[in-house]
Design an enzyme around this catalytic site. Structure first.
Site, PDB file in Angstrom:
ATOM      1  CG  ASP A 112      -0.202  -0.312   2.506  1.00 16.73           C
ATOM      2  OD1 ASP A 112       1.023  -0.529   2.465  1.00 16.73           O
ATOM      3  OD2 ASP A 112      -0.857  -0.333   3.552  1.00 16.73           O
ATOM      4  CE  LYS A 163       0.238   3.350  15.371  1.00 15.36           C
ATOM      5  NZ  LYS A 163      -0.988   2.980  14.676  1.00 15.36           N
ATOM      6  CG  ASP A 221       0.570   3.933   4.757  1.00 16.94           C
ATOM      7  OD1 ASP A 221      -0.405   3.558   4.083  1.00 16.94           O
ATOM      8  OD2 ASP A 221       0.791   3.529   5.912  1.00 16.94           O
TER       9      ASP A 221
HETATM   10  P1  GTP Z   1      -6.114  -1.193   7.661  1.00 15.78           P
HETATM   11  O1  GTP Z   1      -7.098  -2.284   7.970  1.00 15.78           O
HETATM   12  O2  GTP Z   1      -6.781   0.030   7.119  1.00 15.78           O
HETATM   13  O3  GTP Z   1      -5.178  -0.885   8.773  1.00 15.78           O
HETATM   14  O4  GTP Z   1      -5.193  -1.689   6.416  1.00 15.78           O
HETATM   15  P2  GTP Z   1      -4.360  -3.067   6.271  1.00 15.78           P
HETATM   16  O5  GTP Z   1      -5.240  -4.202   6.644  1.00 15.78           O
HETATM   17  O6  GTP Z   1      -3.815  -3.109   4.882  1.00 15.78           O
HETATM   18  O7  GTP Z   1      -3.205  -2.947   7.332  1.00 15.78           O
HETATM   19  P3  GTP Z   1      -1.789  -2.212   7.206  1.00 15.78           P
HETATM   20  O8  GTP Z   1      -1.926  -0.996   6.360  1.00 15.78           O
HETATM   21  O9  GTP Z   1      -1.244  -2.072   8.558  1.00 15.78           O
HETATM   22  O10 GTP Z   1      -0.929  -3.321   6.454  1.00 15.78           O
HETATM   23  C1  GTP Z   1       0.327  -3.059   5.877  1.00 15.78           C
HETATM   24  C2  GTP Z   1       0.562  -4.058   4.763  1.00 15.78           C
HETATM   25  O11 GTP Z   1       0.603  -5.396   5.288  1.00 15.78           O
HETATM   26  C3  GTP Z   1      -0.538  -4.069   3.728  1.00 15.78           C
HETATM   27  O12 GTP Z   1       0.074  -4.246   2.458  1.00 15.78           O
HETATM   28  C4  GTP Z   1      -1.405  -5.239   4.116  1.00 15.78           C
HETATM   29  O13 GTP Z   1      -2.047  -5.809   2.981  1.00 15.78           O
HETATM   30  C5  GTP Z   1      -0.402  -6.206   4.716  1.00 15.78           C
HETATM   31  N1  GTP Z   1      -0.953  -7.035   5.800  1.00 15.78           N
HETATM   32  C6  GTP Z   1      -1.453  -6.601   6.993  1.00 15.78           C
HETATM   33  N2  GTP Z   1      -1.821  -7.639   7.744  1.00 15.78           N
HETATM   34  C7  GTP Z   1      -1.582  -8.763   7.031  1.00 15.78           C
HETATM   35  C8  GTP Z   1      -1.752 -10.180   7.273  1.00 15.78           C
HETATM   36  O14 GTP Z   1      -2.251 -10.610   8.325  1.00 15.78           O
HETATM   37  N3  GTP Z   1      -1.364 -11.037   6.292  1.00 15.78           N
HETATM   38  C9  GTP Z   1      -0.836 -10.604   5.111  1.00 15.78           C
HETATM   39  N4  GTP Z   1      -0.499 -11.499   4.180  1.00 15.78           N
HETATM   40  N5  GTP Z   1      -0.643  -9.287   4.845  1.00 15.78           N
HETATM   41  C10 GTP Z   1      -1.014  -8.379   5.784  1.00 15.78           C
END
Ligand code: GTP
Length: 358
Positions: A112, A163, A221
């Site tokens: 992202d 944070k 981000d």
């Molecule tokens: P929010 O729900 O809005 O916080 O977004 P998010 O679910 O994408 O969480 P975040 O932005 O913290 O995640 C950062 C990156 O890690 C993103 O590219 C997510 O797709 C990935 N990510 C987060 N959690 C997981 C997980 O449990 N498994 C995998 N495979 N990827 C994850």
């Protein structure tokens, strides 16, 4: 040698709902192509040949759009977590698909992020220091929403700070790492693990060399609606570098198959997706219009995202709004200030305003 990367794309993208109801965040259209395509194209230019996607939420969308990886010039393999394992759990879960040797560097990318940082320089630092992990770090004006990562003079990470309202410094984890392959193999298997909260602090506690590569080029981000719209805008304007931009940087990117009326105004880094239509006298400013959406006559859409196939009625004004796929907003409405309209919702003519109609 084959250079491998793991792309973390399993998150549900809750902060971006309802855009992420049908499409996972990394696959949302940003400046005309799926968000991850910008990053994957840069990764390929930095020498990556083979990519393992760690999917969980809506994995079928990745397979459908990226297929065997030919579109981004990479060999692609998919792994799906039935239950999300967190960022480090996801890495451990795909580690046995890697072909790299124990000491080889493996790139870890978050799905992202838009970043212009120098990946070759990050790799050089990683190799020169013999680090277990080398993180890309970036400085942000307001570090409060992030974990802060202080380093010493040589770039060695001294702490991972959660944070807080009063962060110690403004150097943050920018979400692009190099891991020595064997470090991935040592993450505990079969349970959720966070790379930020567990793996990185454990490496420091164990005395492992963890380095930060600080780079002040473009970084964002795209996790929130405001950041999503800003990221697309910056790519269209050319402020964020991407070899995958389907056109030349400028005030607007209108994709083939879109139609914009001669007296409509589309600017401020707006992107109009394939099959979308912008009617006469409409204004689209700094916004993302998804494929097949329609902006009615005289409508004004600023700093907003209008989902796939959604309709914005004649004379309706949107400012900092997210409209889900297929929603239909009637004529003469005024939606502002972070409002979110769910997919397929129907709002009548002159039904919602912020200001009076006087
Ligand atoms: P929010 O729900 O809005 O916080 O977004 P998010 O679910 O994408 O969480 P975040 O932005 O913290 O995640 C950062 C990156 O890690 C993103 O590219 C997510 O797709 C990935 N990510 C987060 N959690 C997981 C997980 O449990 N498994 C995998 N495979 N990827 C994850």
């Amino acid at each position: 040698v084959t250079i491998e990367a793991i792309l973390l794309v399993g998150g549900a993208g809750t902060r971006l709902r309802p855009l992420t109801v049908h499409t996972p965040k990394p696959m949302l259209p940003v400046a005309g192509v799926p968000l991850v395509v910008h990053q994957l194209t840069r990764a390929r230019e930095a020498g990556v040949d083979r990519l393992v996607l760690a999917t969980s939420y809506r994995p079928e969308v990745f397979r459908r759009e990226l297929g065997d990886g030919g579109v981004v010039g990479l060999e692609v393999e998919y792994v799906t977590e039935e239950v999300p394992l967190g960022t480090a759990g996801a890495l451990r879960n795909v580690a046995d698909r890697l072909t790299s040797a124990p000491d080889d560097p493996v790139w870890i990318l978050n799905g992202d992020i838009i970043s212009g940082h120098d990946m070759a320089a990050q790799l050089l630092l990683h190799q020169r220091t013999g680090a277990a992990v080398t993180l890309h770090l970036t400085e942000v004006a307001d570090p409060r929403p992030f974990g802060v990562v202080p380093t010493d003079r040589d770039g060695r990470v001294s702490a991972f700070l959660e944070k807080t309202a009063e962060p110690a410094g403004n150097q943050i984890n920018a979400g692009c790492y190099l891991f020595r392959r064997e470090v991935l193999d040592r993450i505990p298997p079969g349970r959720p693990v966070s790379v930020e909260r567990e793996t990185f602090p454990h490496l420091l506690d164990a005395g492992a060399p963890v380095y930060g590569y600080l780079d002040d080029s473009y970084w964002l981000d795209l996790g929130t609606p405001a950041a999503f719209v800003a990221g697309s805008r910056d790519l269209v304007l050319g402020l964020a570098p991407s070899p995958a931009l389907p056109g030349t940087p400028g005030p607007a990117l209108v994709l083939p198959g879109a139609s914009v009326a001669a007296d409509a105004t589309v600017d401020g880094g707006s992107c109009v997706g394939a099959g979308a239509r912008v009617d006469p006298a409409a204004v689209v400013d700094g916004s993302v219009v998804f494929p097949d959406a329609r902006i009615g006559r005289g409508a004004v859409v600023r700093h907003s995202a209008v989902g796939r196939g959604a309709v914005v009625g004649d004379g309706t004004r949107l400012d900092e709004v997210v409209v889900g796929d297929g929603a239909r907003i009637g004529a003469g409405n005024e939606l502002l200030a972070g409002l979110r309209v769910w997919p397929d919702a129907v709002i009548g003519d002159r039904a919602i305003r912020f200001s009076t109609d006087a």
